[in-house]
Design a protein around this motif. Structure first.
Motif, PDB file in Angstrom:
ATOM      1  N   PRO A 141      29.165  40.226  45.740  1.00 52.71           N
ATOM      2  CA  PRO A 141      28.672  41.452  45.099  1.00 52.71           C
ATOM      3  C   PRO A 141      29.829  42.410  44.787  1.00 52.71           C
ATOM      4  O   PRO A 141      30.775  42.507  45.556  1.00 52.71           O
ATOM      5  N   ILE A 142      29.726  43.091  43.662  1.00 55.41           N
ATOM      6  CA  ILE A 142      30.710  44.101  43.279  1.00 55.41           C
ATOM      7  C   ILE A 142      30.026  45.451  43.467  1.00 55.41           C
ATOM      8  O   ILE A 142      29.181  45.851  42.657  1.00 55.41           O
ATOM      9  N   ALA A 143      30.343  46.130  44.543  1.00 54.53           N
ATOM     10  CA  ALA A 143      29.640  47.350  44.938  1.00 54.53           C
ATOM     11  C   ALA A 143      29.792  48.482  43.924  1.00 54.53           C
ATOM     12  O   ALA A 143      28.899  49.308  43.781  1.00 54.53           O
ATOM     13  N   THR A 144      30.900  48.490  43.184  1.00 55.25           N
ATOM     14  CA  THR A 144      31.124  49.590  42.232  1.00 55.25           C
ATOM     15  C   THR A 144      30.371  49.411  40.933  1.00 55.25           C
ATOM     16  O   THR A 144      30.363  50.310  40.101  1.00 55.25           O
ATOM     17  N   THR A 145      29.742  48.263  40.727  1.00 48.49           N
ATOM     18  CA  THR A 145      29.035  47.922  39.485  1.00 48.49           C
ATOM     19  C   THR A 145      29.772  48.447  38.255  1.00 48.49           C
ATOM     20  O   THR A 145      29.300  49.333  37.557  1.00 48.49           O
ATOM     21  N   PRO A 146      30.958  47.896  37.982  1.00 47.25           N
ATOM     22  CA  PRO A 146      31.742  48.392  36.850  1.00 47.25           C
ATOM     23  C   PRO A 146      31.024  48.202  35.510  1.00 47.25           C
ATOM     24  O   PRO A 146      30.339  47.203  35.299  1.00 47.25           O
ATOM     25  N   LEU A 147      31.195  49.174  34.633  1.00 47.74           N
ATOM     26  CA  LEU A 147      30.609  49.159  33.294  1.00 47.74           C
ATOM     27  C   LEU A 147      31.655  48.667  32.305  1.00 47.74           C
ATOM     28  O   LEU A 147      32.725  49.262  32.178  1.00 47.74           O
ATOM     29  N   LEU A 148      31.362  47.563  31.630  1.00 47.73           N
ATOM     30  CA  LEU A 148      32.206  47.029  30.571  1.00 47.73           C
ATOM     31  C   LEU A 148      31.608  47.517  29.261  1.00 47.73           C
ATOM     32  O   LEU A 148      30.495  47.127  28.897  1.00 47.73           O
ATOM     33  N   ARG A 149      32.313  48.408  28.584  1.00 45.85           N
ATOM     34  CA  ARG A 149      31.780  49.071  27.399  1.00 45.85           C
ATOM     35  C   ARG A 149      31.987  48.237  26.133  1.00 45.85           C
ATOM     36  O   ARG A 149      32.998  47.551  25.989  1.00 45.85           O
ATOM     37  N   ALA A 150      31.033  48.348  25.233  1.00 44.91           N
ATOM     38  CA  ALA A 150      31.096  47.639  23.947  1.00 44.91           C
ATOM     39  C   ALA A 150      32.163  48.261  23.055  1.00 44.91           C
ATOM     40  O   ALA A 150      32.492  49.441  23.185  1.00 44.91           O
ATOM     41  N   LYS A 151      32.677  47.470  22.146  1.00 42.28           N
ATOM     42  CA  LYS A 151      33.630  47.895  21.108  1.00 42.28           C
ATOM     43  C   LYS A 151      34.939  48.429  21.674  1.00 42.28           C
ATOM     44  O   LYS A 151      35.657  49.149  21.004  1.00 42.28           O
ATOM     45  N   GLU A 152      35.248  48.110  22.933  1.00 45.48           N
ATOM     46  CA  GLU A 152      36.533  48.471  23.531  1.00 45.48           C
ATOM     47  C   GLU A 152      37.140  47.211  24.130  1.00 45.48           C
ATOM     48  O   GLU A 152      36.477  46.488  24.864  1.00 45.48           O
ATOM     49  N   GLU A 153      38.414  46.964  23.803  1.00 43.36           N
ATOM     50  CA  GLU A 153      39.073  45.763  24.298  1.00 43.36           C
ATOM     51  C   GLU A 153      39.176  45.772  25.817  1.00 43.36           C
ATOM     52  O   GLU A 153      39.325  46.819  26.428  1.00 43.36           O
ATOM     53  N   PHE A 154      39.069  44.581  26.406  1.00 44.27           N
ATOM     54  CA  PHE A 154      39.282  44.434  27.844  1.00 44.27           C
ATOM     55  C   PHE A 154      40.245  43.289  28.088  1.00 44.27           C
ATOM     56  O   PHE A 154      40.458  42.442  27.218  1.00 44.27           O
ATOM     57  N   LYS A 155      40.861  43.295  29.259  1.00 43.45           N
ATOM     58  CA  LYS A 155      41.761  42.224  29.676  1.00 43.45           C
ATOM     59  C   LYS A 155      41.172  41.554  30.905  1.00 43.45           C
ATOM     60  O   LYS A 155      40.690  42.233  31.817  1.00 43.45           O
ATOM     61  N   LEU A 156      41.213  40.262  30.923  1.00 45.54           N
ATOM     62  CA  LEU A 156      40.870  39.479  32.100  1.00 45.54           C
ATOM     63  C   LEU A 156      42.108  38.656  32.406  1.00 45.54           C
ATOM     64  O   LEU A 156      42.517  37.829  31.585  1.00 45.54           O
ATOM     65  N   GLU A 157      42.739  38.951  33.536  1.00 42.57           N
ATOM     66  CA  GLU A 157      44.002  38.287  33.825  1.00 42.57           C
ATOM     67  C   GLU A 157      44.050  37.752  35.243  1.00 42.57           C
ATOM     68  O   GLU A 157      43.331  38.221  36.131  1.00 42.57           O
ATOM     69  N   LEU A 158      44.898  36.767  35.415  1.00 40.14           N
ATOM     70  CA  LEU A 158      45.127  36.121  36.689  1.00 40.14           C
ATOM     71  C   LEU A 158      46.619  36.256  36.975  1.00 40.14           C
ATOM     72  O   LEU A 158      47.442  35.821  36.174  1.00 40.14           O
ATOM     73  N   GLU A 159      46.960  36.903  38.107  1.00 35.88           N
ATOM     74  CA  GLU A 159      48.369  37.097  38.457  1.00 35.88           C
ATOM     75  C   GLU A 159      48.696  36.336  39.724  1.00 35.88           C
ATOM     76  O   GLU A 159      48.030  36.493  40.749  1.00 35.88           O
ATOM     77  N   PHE A 160      49.746  35.512  39.628  1.00 39.41           N
ATOM     78  CA  PHE A 160      50.216  34.739  40.763  1.00 39.41           C
ATOM     79  C   PHE A 160      51.366  35.482  41.431  1.00 39.41           C
ATOM     80  O   PHE A 160      52.108  36.213  40.766  1.00 39.41           O
ATOM     81  N   PRO A 161      51.538  35.312  42.755  1.00 39.70           N
ATOM     82  CA  PRO A 161      52.678  35.949  43.423  1.00 39.70           C
ATOM     83  C   PRO A 161      53.997  35.469  42.807  1.00 39.70           C
ATOM     84  O   PRO A 161      54.079  34.362  42.270  1.00 39.70           O
ATOM     85  N   LYS A 162      55.006  36.311  42.909  1.00 35.49           N
ATOM     86  CA  LYS A 162      56.324  35.973  42.358  1.00 35.49           C
ATOM     87  C   LYS A 162      56.830  34.677  42.978  1.00 35.49           C
ATOM     88  O   LYS A 162      56.775  34.485  44.187  1.00 35.49           O
ATOM     89  N   GLY A 163      57.293  33.776  42.127  1.00 34.23           N
ATOM     90  CA  GLY A 163      57.843  32.504  42.578  1.00 34.23           C
ATOM     91  C   GLY A 163      56.825  31.406  42.801  1.00 34.23           C
ATOM     92  O   GLY A 163      57.187  30.288  43.137  1.00 34.23           O
ATOM     93  N   VAL A 164      55.533  31.707  42.610  1.00 33.86           N
ATOM     94  CA  VAL A 164      54.482  30.702  42.816  1.00 33.86           C
ATOM     95  C   VAL A 164      54.007  30.193  41.467  1.00 33.86           C
ATOM     96  O   VAL A 164      53.746  30.973  40.562  1.00 33.86           O
ATOM     97  N   ASN A 165      53.917  28.887  41.336  1.00 36.09           N
ATOM     98  CA  ASN A 165      53.324  28.318  40.134  1.00 36.09           C
ATOM     99  C   ASN A 165      52.424  27.151  40.514  1.00 36.09           C
ATOM    100  O   ASN A 165      52.623  26.523  41.539  1.00 36.09           O
ATOM    101  N   VAL A 166      51.421  26.926  39.687  1.00 36.68           N
ATOM    102  CA  VAL A 166      50.497  25.824  39.926  1.00 36.68           C
ATOM    103  C   VAL A 166      51.145  24.562  39.358  1.00 36.68           C
ATOM    104  O   VAL A 166      51.532  24.545  38.190  1.00 36.68           O
ATOM    105  N   PRO A 167      51.293  23.519  40.168  1.00 37.74           N
ATOM    106  CA  PRO A 167      51.972  22.313  39.693  1.00 37.74           C
ATOM    107  C   PRO A 167      51.300  21.691  38.475  1.00 37.74           C
ATOM    108  O   PRO A 167      50.081  21.744  38.325  1.00 37.74           O
ATOM    109  N   VAL A 168      52.131  21.115  37.621  1.00 35.60           N
ATOM    110  CA  VAL A 168      51.645  20.389  36.447  1.00 35.60           C
ATOM    111  C   VAL A 168      51.435  18.942  36.868  1.00 35.60           C
ATOM    112  O   VAL A 168      52.096  18.445  37.748  1.00 35.60           O
ATOM    113  N   GLY A 169      50.515  18.287  36.241  1.00 34.61           N
ATOM    114  CA  GLY A 169      50.260  16.883  36.550  1.00 34.61           C
ATOM    115  C   GLY A 169      48.781  16.622  36.583  1.00 34.61           C
ATOM    116  O   GLY A 169      48.175  16.350  35.564  1.00 34.61           O
TER     117      GLY A 169
END
Length: 185
Positions: A141-169
């Motif tokens: 559950p997201i207790a703050t119930t965030p409002l995502l407004r129409a006609k305004e750009e949003f970003k959905l991003e995933l940030e990894f810790p510095k020096g960490v990468n997901v292996p390829v293969g």
């Protein structure tokens, strides 16, 4: 299944707060509420640093995502009341991924941060371990119930810790699901 009544009551209050002015008198707009789930399936092998998961070029593809770009259509505001994350290594294509995995997230993903940002406001900022699907029907559950407004750009991003990468293969897929209440005007 949990009782969603408190989240839905908050959503109604948040969405009902959007009013228009007519002759200096605030009147509520006619709004229809609809329960939905926004979902996004992403291949994460090879990722590191900050990764934008949704942009203006994102297109609806059944089984991959139901988001159409990085902004909602006019008159369609959304309140997010819960989120979950699933991952799998089963399947070669994202369309064929098997989301039955109940295992712990791989180490590379455990410390990654999931962020939802709109107009420089941080709506969601959570580590993936906080929203991982431990049981098939678990949502965080997201207790703050965030409002995502129409006609305004949003970003959905995933940030990894510095020096960490997901292996390829071996393919590694992530599924993000946002349980929402959509207001249609």
């Amino acid at each position: 299944m949990e009782n969603r009544n408190p989240q839905l009551q908050r959503a109604i209050k948040v969405l009902g707060a959007r009013q228009r002015q007519i002759s200096h008198v605030a009147t509520p707009q006619a709004t229809k509420l609809v329960d939905k789930t926004f979902y996004l399936n992403v291949r994460v092998d090879g990722m590191s640093g900050i990764n934008e998961l949704v942009d203006a070029n994102t297109k609806k593809v059944v089984g991959v995502t139901n988001l159409d770009g990085n902004q909602l259509n006019s008159g369609r505001d959304v309140v997010i009341d819960a989120i979950r994350v699933q991952y799998t290594t089963k399947g070669e294509k994202i369309e064929n991924a098997d989301w039955q995995s109940r295992d712990t997230l791989p180490a590379e993903l455990q410390n990654a941060e999931l962020r939802l940002i709109q107009t420089n406001d941080m709506l969601i900022d959570l580590p993936l371990t906080d929203v991982q699907n431990f049981k098939l029907d678990d949502y965080r559950p997201i207790a703050t119930t965030p409002l995502l407004r129409a006609k305004e750009e949003f970003k959905l991003e995933l940030e990894f810790p510095k020096g960490v990468n997901v292996p390829v293969g071996k393919p590694l897929f992530l599924r993000l699901e946002f349980r929402i209440t959509e207001a249609k005007k």
